[in-house]
Design a protein around this motif. Structure first.
Motif, PDB file in Angstrom:
ATOM      1  N   LEU A 178       0.835  -1.199   0.000  1.00 19.53           N
ATOM      2  CA  LEU A 178       0.000   0.000   0.000  1.00 19.53           C
ATOM      3  C   LEU A 178       0.872   1.252   0.000  1.00 19.53           C
ATOM      4  CD1 LEU A 178      -2.647  -1.183   2.611  1.00 19.53           C
ATOM      5  CD2 LEU A 178      -2.800  -1.272   0.131  1.00 19.53           C
ATOM      6  N   PRO A 179       0.296   2.388  -0.344  1.00 20.77           N
ATOM      7  CA  PRO A 179       1.098   3.619  -0.395  1.00 20.77           C
ATOM      8  C   PRO A 179       1.548   4.056   0.989  1.00 20.77           C
ATOM      9  CG  PRO A 179      -1.228   4.109  -0.730  1.00 20.77           C
ATOM     10  CD  PRO A 179      -1.099   2.616  -0.781  1.00 20.77           C
ATOM     11  N   LEU A 180       2.678   4.759   1.022  1.00 18.64           N
ATOM     12  CA  LEU A 180       3.233   5.248   2.286  1.00 18.64           C
ATOM     13  C   LEU A 180       2.470   6.505   2.714  1.00 18.64           C
ATOM     14  CD1 LEU A 180       5.489   4.845   4.415  1.00 18.64           C
ATOM     15  CD2 LEU A 180       6.873   6.449   3.098  1.00 18.64           C
ATOM     16  N   SER A 181       1.304   6.289   3.293  1.00 25.29           N
ATOM     17  CA  SER A 181       0.484   7.395   3.780  1.00 25.29           C
ATOM     18  C   SER A 181      -0.429   6.852   4.871  1.00 25.29           C
ATOM     19  CB  SER A 181      -0.347   8.014   2.655  1.00 25.29           C
ATOM     20  OG  SER A 181      -1.260   7.076   2.127  1.00 25.29           O
ATOM     21  N   LEU A 182      -1.088   7.746   5.584  1.00 29.04           N
ATOM     22  CA  LEU A 182      -1.882   7.320   6.737  1.00 29.04           C
ATOM     23  C   LEU A 182      -3.038   6.427   6.325  1.00 29.04           C
ATOM     24  CD1 LEU A 182      -2.045   7.653   9.812  1.00 29.04           C
ATOM     25  CD2 LEU A 182      -3.611   9.566   9.449  1.00 29.04           C
ATOM     26  N   ARG A 183      -3.574   6.619   5.120  1.00 28.73           N
ATOM     27  CA  ARG A 183      -4.708   5.804   4.673  1.00 28.73           C
ATOM     28  C   ARG A 183      -4.371   4.316   4.657  1.00 28.73           C
ATOM     29  NH1 ARG A 183      -6.624   7.353  -0.954  1.00 28.73           N
ATOM     30  NH2 ARG A 183      -5.747   9.407  -0.562  1.00 28.73           N
ATOM     31  N   ALA A 184      -3.102   3.992   4.453  1.00 31.22           N
ATOM     32  CA  ALA A 184      -2.698   2.587   4.370  1.00 31.22           C
ATOM     33  C   ALA A 184      -3.070   1.827   5.639  1.00 31.22           C
ATOM     34  CB  ALA A 184      -1.199   2.490   4.118  1.00 31.22           C
ATOM     35  N   ALA A 185      -3.001   2.504   6.795  1.00 30.11           N
ATOM     36  CA  ALA A 185      -3.252   1.833   8.071  1.00 30.11           C
ATOM     37  C   ALA A 185      -4.699   1.398   8.234  1.00 30.11           C
ATOM     38  CB  ALA A 185      -2.854   2.755   9.223  1.00 30.11           C
ATOM     39  N   PHE A 186      -5.583   1.902   7.385  1.00 29.06           N
ATOM     40  CA  PHE A 186      -7.009   1.620   7.551  1.00 29.06           C
ATOM     41  C   PHE A 186      -7.542   0.649   6.506  1.00 29.06           C
ATOM     42  CE2 PHE A 186      -6.049   5.556   9.594  1.00 29.06           C
ATOM     43  CZ  PHE A 186      -6.708   5.445  10.806  1.00 29.06           C
ATOM     44  N   PHE A 187      -6.649  -0.016   5.794  1.00 31.33           N
ATOM     45  CA  PHE A 187      -7.069  -0.974   4.780  1.00 31.33           C
ATOM     46  C   PHE A 187      -7.908  -2.116   5.358  1.00 31.33           C
ATOM     47  CE2 PHE A 187      -6.356  -4.770   2.158  1.00 31.33           C
ATOM     48  CZ  PHE A 187      -6.910  -4.328   0.964  1.00 31.33           C
ATOM     49  N   PRO A 188      -7.559  -2.684   6.541  1.00 31.37           N
ATOM     50  CA  PRO A 188      -8.380  -3.783   7.086  1.00 31.37           C
ATOM     51  C   PRO A 188      -9.812  -3.356   7.406  1.00 31.37           C
ATOM     52  CG  PRO A 188      -6.249  -3.688   8.172  1.00 31.37           C
ATOM     53  CD  PRO A 188      -6.382  -2.426   7.378  1.00 31.37           C
ATOM     54  N   LEU A 189     -10.005  -2.078   7.714  1.00 32.36           N
ATOM     55  CA  LEU A 189     -11.327  -1.598   8.094  1.00 32.36           C
ATOM     56  C   LEU A 189     -12.116  -1.038   6.912  1.00 32.36           C
ATOM     57  CD1 LEU A 189     -10.252   0.213  11.369  1.00 32.36           C
ATOM     58  CD2 LEU A 189     -11.247  -2.059  11.159  1.00 32.36           C
ATOM     59  N   LEU A 190     -11.407  -0.387   6.002  1.00 36.97           N
ATOM     60  CA  LEU A 190     -12.086   0.266   4.879  1.00 36.97           C
ATOM     61  C   LEU A 190     -11.972  -0.502   3.569  1.00 36.97           C
ATOM     62  CD1 LEU A 190     -11.011   3.985   5.525  1.00 36.97           C
ATOM     63  CD2 LEU A 190     -13.181   2.892   6.107  1.00 36.97           C
ATOM     64  N   GLY A 191     -11.036  -1.434   3.504  1.00 38.92           N
ATOM     65  CA  GLY A 191     -10.842  -2.178   2.261  1.00 38.92           C
ATOM     66  C   GLY A 191     -10.458  -1.243   1.127  1.00 38.92           C
ATOM     67  N   ASN A 192     -11.011  -1.472  -0.061  1.00 42.24           N
ATOM     68  CA  ASN A 192     -10.673  -0.651  -1.216  1.00 42.24           C
ATOM     69  C   ASN A 192     -11.200   0.777  -1.122  1.00 42.24           C
ATOM     70  OD1 ASN A 192      -9.166  -2.558  -2.613  1.00 42.24           O
ATOM     71  ND2 ASN A 192     -11.003  -3.500  -3.500  1.00 42.24           N
ATOM     72  N   LYS A 193     -11.994   1.060  -0.093  1.00 39.70           N
ATOM     73  CA  LYS A 193     -12.463   2.432   0.092  1.00 39.70           C
ATOM     74  C   LYS A 193     -11.323   3.378   0.448  1.00 39.70           C
ATOM     75  CE  LYS A 193     -17.216   1.297   1.447  1.00 39.70           C
ATOM     76  NZ  LYS A 193     -18.234   1.389   2.527  1.00 39.70           N
ATOM     77  N   VAL A 194     -10.172   2.821   0.875  1.00 39.34           N
ATOM     78  CA  VAL A 194      -9.042   3.700   1.160  1.00 39.34           C
ATOM     79  C   VAL A 194      -8.568   4.402  -0.113  1.00 39.34           C
ATOM     80  CG1 VAL A 194      -8.217   2.366   3.134  1.00 39.34           C
ATOM     81  CG2 VAL A 194      -7.338   1.845   0.855  1.00 39.34           C
TER      82      VAL A 194
END
Length: 517
Positions: free
Chosen positions: A184-200
């Protein structure tokens, strides 16, 4: 559990080429737009803007003190869980990855980016402020008493020890794992992939990154502007030079120019080199202060400071039934909100330089080593400061008049004061550079869609903009404008606290699945 492709290349992550730079749409334009609007708001009527933003900060701190305190404790417990549980064996970057930087260089960089600059001032000012009741006393300990001195040192360590570093460590692990292990990209959104899935990839991810950019810009600009006023106070104390806006602007210009050079040279030739130099200089100053104040007394204070920290830790961590509301809100809750608002910046930077290390090794180092170094540092500076205060020596005996001066007032009563004070000013300025350099790298990563290899001119652009923002606000709005910016950054810590607590769930789930995959 794996992702074989980078979300930075997926539909929904739209990068635009402009003047040889690579900007992520819509994170870059919206972040830039909000930054511009806030600056105009702060400049139009600095006093009103400051009052309104401080009121918002006060509301957040007074109504959600329980949330900030709960979150701080949760992050510490979560870090110890990562150290002790089997998931700690997971290596950032995969089983074959190895660290890019030596342990000493890595530690120097994370420390310089995290809070090195703060320790230069508050290691003296904070315990003296608590001991003399400058703005309340921790746990309502009686001012100017042995009990008050114990509480003062324990509370100072509490604010700069395990809790802030736990916040940084959690964010760093989350971003490092999802970036280097899942592509995933080096940004804060990456940390929320398990919760948001592709919505990140969509607006939820955009909003997370926009908040991270704004918090980082506001935090850096505030620190640079207020830090310039503190450095100018030090130069005024040393040389008699007038502490004017012009001097403060020149300090910002010098720091920004060095930052641009450091950014252009890259991590190895820039922030890594400066961090290593700073650690040597800081260690030299600490050892000198320890010996100048009496090495036997220092080791006695060392045990006392550790004991003060341990004995007050649980009382200071508890927010229920506290009678020292003024002190709790003005210091601890404020600090927790500030550390959380800085966590995207420091967490992303630590993640960027930590590839190849196991979660256990990384969290242990980020949590324990800085706390131990802080113990050594606070003992040398805080111990000598309290000794001078209780002994009626020098200006510190009168209490705090200007928080930018206690360090220099303490050094003035030691041998070679002109040399050590000059060294302290140099350390302050270089710590500013390392913070601004790492901050520019982080802002660039986020606004470039999480890329770690964006053009150097983008990093230079952000380094310049942070300096320009600080200079404009300081020259046109003075400290009122900077206080408004700082209050805005702290207020942003409230939604970030909720975001980070939710992030813990997804992080543990992902690490657990990776370990047993």
């Amino acid at each position: 559990m794996s992702v074989s492709h980078s979300l930075a290349l997926e539909p929904g992550i739209d990068n635009k080429q402009l003047w040889g730079m690579d900007f992520h749409n819509p994170v870059f334009p919206i972040s830039a737009g909000f930054t511009l609007l806030f600056i105009l708001y702060a400049l139009f009527d600095p006093a009103t803007a400051s009052a309104q933003m401080v009121a918002a900060r006060t509301w957040a701190i007074e109504h959600f003190d329980w949330l900030f305190m709960f979150a701080g404790n949760a992050f510490v417990l979560f870090c110890f869980a990562l150290i002790l549980l089997p998931v700690g064996k997971v290596r950032l970057g995969g089983a074959t990855a190895r660290p890019e930087y030596s342990t000493m260089s890595w530690f120097a960089m994370l420390f310089a980016a995290g809070m090195g600059i703060g320790l230069m001032f508050w290691s003296v000012a904070e315990p003296v402020a608590y001991y003399t009741d400058w703005y309340g006393t921790p746990l309502n300990a009686p001012a100017r008493t042995p009990e008050g001195a114990s509480a003062a040192m324990g509370a100072t360590m509490f604010h700069w020890g395990l809790h802030p570093w736990a916040i940084y460590a959690v964010v760093a692990v989350a971003i490092g794992f999802f970036t280097f292990n899942m592509g995933l990209p080096l940004s804060l959104r990456a940390a929320f992939f398990p919760l948001l899935g592709n919505k990140v990839r969509g607006w939820p991810g955009h909003l997370i990154d926009i908040l991270a950019v704004l918090a980082t810009i506001f935090g850096l600009a505030t620190s640079l502007g207020l830090g310039a006023t503190q450095a100018a106070s030090g130069l005024n104390f040393l040389t008699g030079a007038e502490n004017s806006i012009d001097l403060q602007i020149w300090i910002i210009v010098v720091v920004s120019c060095i930052t641009v050079l450091s950014v252009w040279r890259g991590i190895d030739g820039g922030v890594k080199l400066l961090s290593n130099i700073n650690m040597v200089l800081a260690t030299t100053l600490m050892v000198f202060v320890a010996f100048a104040g009496g090495i036997v007394a220092y080791f006695g204070w060392l045990g006392t400071t550790a004991s003060d920290y341990a004995s007050h830790l649980f009382q200071l961590s508890n927010w229920i039934g506290r009678e020292d509301d003024k002190w709790l809100h003005g210091w601890t809750v404020f600090y927790w909100a500030w550390w959380i608002s800085w966590s995207p910046f420091v967490g992303i930077f630590i993640a960027r330089i930590s590839k190849g290390r196991t979660v256990r090794a990384m969290v242990t180092a980020v949590l324990i080593v800085p706390t131990l170094v802080t113990l050594l540092w606070m003992t040398a500076f805080g111990g000598n400061a309290l000794a001078q205060t209780t002994g009626g020596i020098g200006e510190l005996a009168k209490g705090i008049s200007d928080v930018s001066l206690p360090l220099f007032q303490m050094l003035a009563n030691m041998p070679l004061s002109s040399v050590t004070s000059l060294l302290a000013v140099m350390l302050v300025l270089v710590f500013f550079v390392t913070s601004a350099d790492s901050g520019a790298l982080v802002i660039d990563c986020i606004t470039a869609g999480g890329k770690v290899d964006a053009p150097r001119r983008q990093k230079v652009l952000w380094a310049c903009l942070v300096g320009v923002i600080a200079a404009i606000l300081l020259s046109a709005g003075g400290t009122d404008a900077l206080n408004a910016l700082q209050a805005g950054a702290v207020t942003a810590g409230l939604p970030f606290t909720v975001v980070l607590l939710v992030m813990l769930i997804g992080l543990y789930k992902a690490l657990h699945e990776c370990h047993y995959a």
